[in-house]
Design a protein around this motif. Structure first.
Motif, mmCIF file in Angstrom:
data_model
loop_
_atom_site.group_PDB
_atom_site.id
_atom_site.type_symbol
_atom_site.label_atom_id
_atom_site.label_comp_id
_atom_site.label_asym_id
_atom_site.label_seq_id
_atom_site.Cartn_x
_atom_site.Cartn_y
_atom_site.Cartn_z
ATOM 1 N N TRP A 73 11.870 -8.296 9.567
ATOM 2 C CA TRP A 73 10.733 -8.575 10.443
ATOM 3 C C TRP A 73 10.810 -9.977 11.040
ATOM 4 O O TRP A 73 10.453 -10.177 12.201
ATOM 5 C CB TRP A 73 9.419 -8.394 9.676
ATOM 6 C CG TRP A 73 9.209 -6.982 9.257
ATOM 7 C CD1 TRP A 73 9.286 -6.473 7.998
ATOM 8 C CD2 TRP A 73 8.926 -5.873 10.113
ATOM 9 N NE1 TRP A 73 9.070 -5.115 8.007
ATOM 10 C CE2 TRP A 73 8.842 -4.723 9.292
ATOM 11 C CE3 TRP A 73 8.741 -5.736 11.486
ATOM 12 C CZ2 TRP A 73 8.576 -3.459 9.804
ATOM 13 C CZ3 TRP A 73 8.472 -4.482 12.004
ATOM 14 C CH2 TRP A 73 8.387 -3.367 11.167
ATOM 15 N N LYS A 77 10.738 -10.585 15.051
ATOM 16 C CA LYS A 77 9.669 -11.375 15.667
ATOM 17 C C LYS A 77 10.220 -12.572 16.420
ATOM 18 O O LYS A 77 9.600 -13.040 17.389
ATOM 19 C CB LYS A 77 8.674 -11.828 14.595
ATOM 20 C CG LYS A 77 7.800 -10.704 14.071
ATOM 21 C CD LYS A 77 6.826 -11.225 13.032
ATOM 22 C CE LYS A 77 5.890 -10.113 12.554
ATOM 23 N NZ LYS A 77 4.936 -10.611 11.534
ATOM 24 N N ASP A 81 7.540 -11.096 19.452
ATOM 25 C CA ASP A 81 6.504 -10.996 18.420
ATOM 26 C C ASP A 81 5.509 -9.864 18.674
ATOM 27 O O ASP A 81 4.529 -9.727 17.932
ATOM 28 C CB ASP A 81 5.761 -12.320 18.260
ATOM 29 C CG ASP A 81 5.031 -12.772 19.520
ATOM 30 O OD1 ASP A 81 4.994 -11.998 20.513
ATOM 31 O OD2 ASP A 81 4.501 -13.900 19.531
#
Length: 261
Positions: A73, A77, A81
């Motif tokens: 993640w 991001k 994002d």
């Protein structure tokens, strides 16, 4: 030319020669234009494949269908994002990050890096509550590109044999993992407002909605009617099918596995 080999001075023959040359030039121009468009399309498909392959590196996908993807993640991001989840169907090419914008237009032809791309990104409906699997129905969209990329495997599931071969659909967010299974798949068009229903007043209303979809399904689980009765949430994957020009849609409805995450 006349029989003596001299160029004819007939006005009509000179006009015919000019027209022949013009038609040849027009034909050659059309061929070159078509070739140019073909090359351009192939370059766009290749670029889309590159984008998808690069993004795929942010998830570790097991060869075991019972194991969910493990997603980086932080890395995702750093690229964009607006990422909210990851969708994967084991045994198929469906393995993509899912984005959500403030409308359903942005990611139709915009890459995660903000540049134009033919297939854009897989995205969640802007009216859904992020990161998904919060509302009664979460809807995720993805292109079915004509070269077979992105959500084409979902269109293929309109074939009952292909539908039956898919037993698991993973949806992963930063906070939770959802193991689902296909319930039914149906055809509709881009103007069908019945598709985009996110909240229902009760589980009975959701069941009635799903029963209505089952009535027009082109493929489904053999026990779909029974499974519908206990469903509180569904994940719906929507893509193009080209059966009705550019407006045809194939919609796959998935339900959480009994005892799943």
């Amino acid at each position: 030319y006349d029989l003596s080999g001299r160029r004819s001075r007939s006005v009509w023959k000179r006009v015919g020669r000019v027209l022949s040359v013009l038609l040849f030039l027009v034909g050659a121009g059309l061929i070159l234009a078509a070739a140019g468009l073909w090359v351009r399309n192939q370059m766009q498909y290749a670029e889309q494949d590159r984008i998808n392959e690069e993004l795929a590196t942010f998830a570790d996908v097991s060869t075991n269908a019972a194991t969910s993807p493990r997603v980086d993640w932080e890395g995702l991001k750093a690229v964009n994002d607006e990422v909210v989840g990851w969708v994967q169907i084991p045994g198929t090419a469906v393995n993509f990050p899912v984005y959500q914008a403030s409308d359903n237009e942005k990611y139709l032809h915009t890459s995660a890096e903000g540049e134009y791309s033919l297939g854009g990104q897989v995205f969640m409906d802007y009216e859904n509550t992020a990161p998904g699997m919060v509302d009664s129905q979460t809807i995720i969209y993805g292109h079915h590109l004509r070269n077979g990329a992105m959500f084409k495997p979902i269109s293929d599931m309109e074939n009952q044999e292909m539908f039956d071969s898919v037993s698991t659909v993973w949806y992963v967010t930063e906070a939770a993992t959802y193991e689902l299974e296909p319930l039914l798949i149906y055809h509709t068009d881009a103007n069908d407002t019945n598709v985009r229903q996110f909240q229902f007043g009760s589980s009975e209303e959701l069941s009635a909605y799903l029963q209505g979809l089952l009535g027009k399904a082109v493929a489904s689980r053999p026990d779909a009617a029974e499974r519908i009765a206990g469903v509180n949430q569904v994940l719906t994957l929507c893509t193009c099918n080209y059966d009705n020009g550019e407006s045809g849609r194939t919609v796959l409805v998935c339900v959480p596995k009994t005892g799943g995450a």
